[in-house]
Design a protein around this motif. Structure first.
Motif, PDB file in Angstrom:
ATOM      1  N   LEU A  20       0.845  -1.199   0.000  1.00  0.00           N
ATOM      2  CA  LEU A  20       0.000   0.000   0.000  1.00  0.00           C
ATOM      3  C   LEU A  20       0.878   1.246   0.000  1.00  0.00           C
ATOM      4  O   LEU A  20       1.985   1.249   0.541  1.00  0.00           O
ATOM      5  CB  LEU A  20      -0.915   0.002   1.227  1.00  0.00           C
ATOM      6  N   TYR A  21       0.360   2.317  -0.582  1.00  0.00           N
ATOM      7  CA  TYR A  21       1.086   3.586  -0.599  1.00  0.00           C
ATOM      8  C   TYR A  21       0.809   4.326   0.706  1.00  0.00           C
ATOM      9  O   TYR A  21      -0.339   4.707   0.986  1.00  0.00           O
ATOM     10  CB  TYR A  21       0.663   4.420  -1.799  1.00  0.00           C
ATOM     11  N   PRO A  22       1.836   4.547   1.526  1.00  0.00           N
ATOM     12  CA  PRO A  22       1.604   5.092   2.878  1.00  0.00           C
ATOM     13  C   PRO A  22       1.078   6.523   2.894  1.00  0.00           C
ATOM     14  O   PRO A  22       0.412   6.920   3.855  1.00  0.00           O
ATOM     15  CB  PRO A  22       2.995   5.018   3.520  1.00  0.00           C
ATOM     16  N   HIS A  23       1.363   7.298   1.836  1.00  0.00           N
ATOM     17  CA  HIS A  23       0.928   8.695   1.815  1.00  0.00           C
ATOM     18  C   HIS A  23      -0.481   8.855   1.269  1.00  0.00           C
ATOM     19  O   HIS A  23      -1.036   9.961   1.279  1.00  0.00           O
ATOM     20  CB  HIS A  23       1.895   9.530   0.967  1.00  0.00           C
ATOM     21  N   MET A  24      -1.079   7.759   0.786  1.00  0.00           N
ATOM     22  CA  MET A  24      -2.426   7.822   0.220  1.00  0.00           C
ATOM     23  C   MET A  24      -3.458   7.301   1.220  1.00  0.00           C
ATOM     24  O   MET A  24      -3.165   6.453   2.051  1.00  0.00           O
ATOM     25  CB  MET A  24      -2.521   6.978  -1.054  1.00  0.00           C
ATOM     26  N   SER A  25      -4.678   7.811   1.101  1.00  0.00           N
ATOM     27  CA  SER A  25      -5.778   7.303   1.921  1.00  0.00           C
ATOM     28  C   SER A  25      -6.210   5.932   1.414  1.00  0.00           C
ATOM     29  O   SER A  25      -5.776   5.473   0.348  1.00  0.00           O
ATOM     30  CB  SER A  25      -6.964   8.267   1.868  1.00  0.00           C
ATOM     31  N   VAL A  26      -7.079   5.285   2.174  1.00  0.00           N
ATOM     32  CA  VAL A  26      -7.632   4.003   1.745  1.00  0.00           C
ATOM     33  C   VAL A  26      -8.325   4.144   0.397  1.00  0.00           C
ATOM     34  O   VAL A  26      -8.130   3.339  -0.520  1.00  0.00           O
ATOM     35  CB  VAL A  26      -8.612   3.461   2.805  1.00  0.00           C
ATOM     36  N   ALA A  27      -9.132   5.180   0.249  1.00  0.00           N
ATOM     37  CA  ALA A  27      -9.851   5.392  -1.010  1.00  0.00           C
ATOM     38  C   ALA A  27      -8.880   5.582  -2.169  1.00  0.00           C
ATOM     39  O   ALA A  27      -9.074   5.038  -3.264  1.00  0.00           O
ATOM     40  CB  ALA A  27     -10.780   6.597  -0.890  1.00  0.00           C
ATOM     41  N   GLU A  28      -7.821   6.336  -1.938  1.00  0.00           N
ATOM     42  CA  GLU A  28      -6.840   6.581  -2.998  1.00  0.00           C
ATOM     43  C   GLU A  28      -6.078   5.305  -3.353  1.00  0.00           C
ATOM     44  O   GLU A  28      -5.751   5.067  -4.516  1.00  0.00           O
ATOM     45  CB  GLU A  28      -5.881   7.683  -2.569  1.00  0.00           C
ATOM     46  N   LEU A  36      -6.822  -6.088  -1.193  1.00  0.00           N
ATOM     47  CA  LEU A  36      -7.795  -6.846  -1.977  1.00  0.00           C
ATOM     48  C   LEU A  36      -8.739  -5.907  -2.721  1.00  0.00           C
ATOM     49  O   LEU A  36      -9.079  -6.130  -3.888  1.00  0.00           O
ATOM     50  CB  LEU A  36      -8.604  -7.770  -1.068  1.00  0.00           C
ATOM     51  N   GLY A  37      -9.161  -4.833  -2.036  1.00  0.00           N
ATOM     52  CA  GLY A  37     -10.074  -3.875  -2.658  1.00  0.00           C
ATOM     53  C   GLY A  37      -9.465  -3.214  -3.878  1.00  0.00           C
ATOM     54  O   GLY A  37     -10.143  -3.011  -4.896  1.00  0.00           O
ATOM     55  N   ARG A  38      -8.180  -2.888  -3.807  1.00  0.00           N
ATOM     56  CA  ARG A  38      -7.507  -2.292  -4.959  1.00  0.00           C
ATOM     57  C   ARG A  38      -7.529  -3.246  -6.152  1.00  0.00           C
ATOM     58  O   ARG A  38      -7.735  -2.832  -7.297  1.00  0.00           O
ATOM     59  CB  ARG A  38      -6.070  -1.946  -4.583  1.00  0.00           C
ATOM     60  N   LYS A  46     -16.155   9.642 -12.023  1.00  0.00           N
ATOM     61  CA  LYS A  46     -17.424   9.099 -11.531  1.00  0.00           C
ATOM     62  C   LYS A  46     -17.350   7.582 -11.378  1.00  0.00           C
ATOM     63  O   LYS A  46     -17.796   7.023 -10.367  1.00  0.00           O
ATOM     64  CB  LYS A  46     -18.560   9.479 -12.474  1.00  0.00           C
ATOM     65  N   THR A  47     -16.786   6.925 -12.379  1.00  0.00           N
ATOM     66  CA  THR A  47     -16.655   5.469 -12.321  1.00  0.00           C
ATOM     67  C   THR A  47     -15.736   5.064 -11.176  1.00  0.00           C
ATOM     68  O   THR A  47     -16.012   4.091 -10.453  1.00  0.00           O
ATOM     69  CB  THR A  47     -16.099   4.919 -13.657  1.00  0.00           C
ATOM     70  N   ILE A  48     -14.651   5.810 -10.987  1.00  0.00           N
ATOM     71  CA  ILE A  48     -13.726   5.510  -9.890  1.00  0.00           C
ATOM     72  C   ILE A  48     -14.442   5.598  -8.550  1.00  0.00           C
ATOM     73  O   ILE A  48     -14.335   4.715  -7.702  1.00  0.00           O
ATOM     74  CB  ILE A  48     -12.517   6.469  -9.922  1.00  0.00           C
ATOM     75  N   GLN A  49     -15.198   6.672  -8.345  1.00  0.00           N
ATOM     76  CA  GLN A  49     -15.909   6.853  -7.082  1.00  0.00           C
ATOM     77  C   GLN A  49     -16.902   5.719  -6.843  1.00  0.00           C
ATOM     78  O   GLN A  49     -17.001   5.185  -5.734  1.00  0.00           O
ATOM     79  CB  GLN A  49     -16.618   8.201  -7.071  1.00  0.00           C
ATOM     80  N   VAL A 108     -16.646  -1.395  -3.612  1.00  0.00           N
ATOM     81  CA  VAL A 108     -15.651  -2.311  -3.051  1.00  0.00           C
ATOM     82  C   VAL A 108     -15.508  -2.092  -1.551  1.00  0.00           C
ATOM     83  O   VAL A 108     -15.401  -3.058  -0.786  1.00  0.00           O
ATOM     84  CB  VAL A 108     -14.296  -2.128  -3.770  1.00  0.00           C
ATOM     85  N   ALA A 109     -15.509  -0.851  -1.119  1.00  0.00           N
ATOM     86  CA  ALA A 109     -15.353  -0.566   0.311  1.00  0.00           C
ATOM     87  C   ALA A 109     -16.497  -1.165   1.118  1.00  0.00           C
ATOM     88  O   ALA A 109     -16.278  -1.724   2.203  1.00  0.00           O
ATOM     89  CB  ALA A 109     -15.269   0.945   0.534  1.00  0.00           C
TER      90      ALA A 109
END
Length: 371
Positions: free
Chosen positions: A94-102, A152-154, A116-119, A125-126
């Motif tokens: 995981l990228y430590p500087h990014m949020s879970v969503a990012e 897994l979500g990513r 929109k699709t990303i959101q 997934v969340a």
């Protein structure tokens, strides 16, 4: 979604890649096909080559020889980023500087999917992984299990053709690992994406897999359904690797009427005709649950050396009277707590001879029951 086919895949490292003489240093002649939508598990001891297989499918390693297909497409020369597979690593990456969503959205962002699709995918997934309340946190604010779900979500958000999971539960504690394993199985049933999962944990392999591929020293030992491999292992390695506690393996000598084991003997199983020459040597395999324990009588005398209470059952390590030079065969047996055995108790063992295996001591190949 797509099938994954490996046809004679080898991956060698260092000098042996350019020479005909091969010492074990990678994988050799790996061939199997994972049908679309199935969950296959690659299992074997540490260093056996299972992660190399996974990395070769992902495109992170280049096969020395052989062909690799995803769906109907030959991908030998296709870069990793174009193979449409998603890989979850042991350390989650995981990228430590990014949020879970990012972090979940990262693969979609790199592919320039519209916002929109990303959101929508991140939210879906969340909620699916029960981490919707964590989307604004950074990885350092999450537990190991939560980080594993983000990884897994990513992968899920990308909606790839294939999931590749490289020991994703190994960093979790035992209780969390059990719960997450069940969640993984439910998740696969829900999304139905072709999945290849690597582990050295035979419990994970048995509980998760549609089919298991057992690997040792870079080669495939056996492929089959979990129960089939457990009941009918093709060799000693497979027999002792799958099963907890593992199968007991004892060196025996055929006498014509049975098998000599140290100072004692085991009768000939009813189904086994005396087809071997007296004096022939074998490795006799018997699983702990196929041994009955008594204080009064049985086939073999034994002495209790270790008692491990496990709640509904007790695992007992026993030794058999040995040969004059001090060899003492030992076995694991599973008993009921009510027997209340103590260290140094003298007991008797009765082996279920219908569940017995014989292996060639030199090659490890199963001789009985006949393959």
């Amino acid at each position: 979604m797509a099938s994954v086919q490996l046809d004679g895949i080898s991956r060698r490292f260092g000098k042996s890649a350019a020479t005909a003489k091969r010492a074990f240093d990678g994988i050799e002649n790996i061939s199997f096909t994972v049908p679309d939508g199935q969950f296959w598990v690659l299992v074997g001891p540490s260093g056996c080559g299972k992660s190399t297989i996974l990395r070769t499918i992902a495109g992170l390693e280049t096969a020395t020889s052989g062909n690799l297909y995803i769906g109907k497409t030959l991908v030998n020369q296709v870069p990793a980023r174009q193979r449409d597979v998603a890989m979850v690593f042991q350390n989650y990456a995981l990228y430590p500087h990014m949020s879970v969503a990012e972090n979940i959205a990262f693969g979609l962002t790199m592919r320039q999917v519209d916002a929109k699709t990303i959101q929508e995918r991140v939210e879906t997934v969340a909620h699916m992984l029960d981490i919707a309340h964590l989307v604004d946190r950074k990885p350092r604010q999450l537990s190991g299990g939560q980080q594993q779900r983000v990884a897994l979500g990513r992968a899920i958000a990308r909606q790839p053709q294939v999931f590749l999971l490289d020991e994703p539960l190994s960093n979790l504690d035992a209780q969390l690992r059990d719960g997450t394993r069940a969640e993984l199985k439910l998740l696969h049933q829900r999304v139905g994406i072709t999945t290849i999962y690597v582990t050295h944990d035979q419990v994970e392999a048995m509980t998760l897999a549609d089919q298991i591929v057992v690997i040792d020293r870079g080669t495939i030992q056996q492929i089959g359904a979990p129960q089939t491999i457990y009941d009918r292992p093709v060799n000693r390695m497979v027999a002792t690797f799958l099963g907890n506690p593992p199968m007991n393996v004892l060196p025996v000598t055929f006498t014509g009427a049975g098998f000599q084991l140290g100072e004692q003997s085991i009768p000939l199983p009813p189904r086994l005709k005396p087809q071997y020459a007296p004096g022939a040597r074998f490795d006799l395999g018997i699983r702990p649950e196929s041994i009955q324990v008594s204080r009064e009588a049985g086939q073999l005398r034994a002495e209790v050396r270790v008692v491990e209470p496990l709640g509904r059952e007790v695992l007992v390590r026993v030794v058999l009277p040995g040969e004059p030079q001090g060899f003492q065969p030992s076995l694991n047996v599973q008993i009921r707590p009510q027997l209340n055995l103590q260290v140094r108790d003298q007991i008797f063992l009765t082996l279920d001879l219908e569940q017995m295996f014989l292996f060639d001591p030199a090659t490890g190949t199963r001789i009985y029951p006949i393959l």
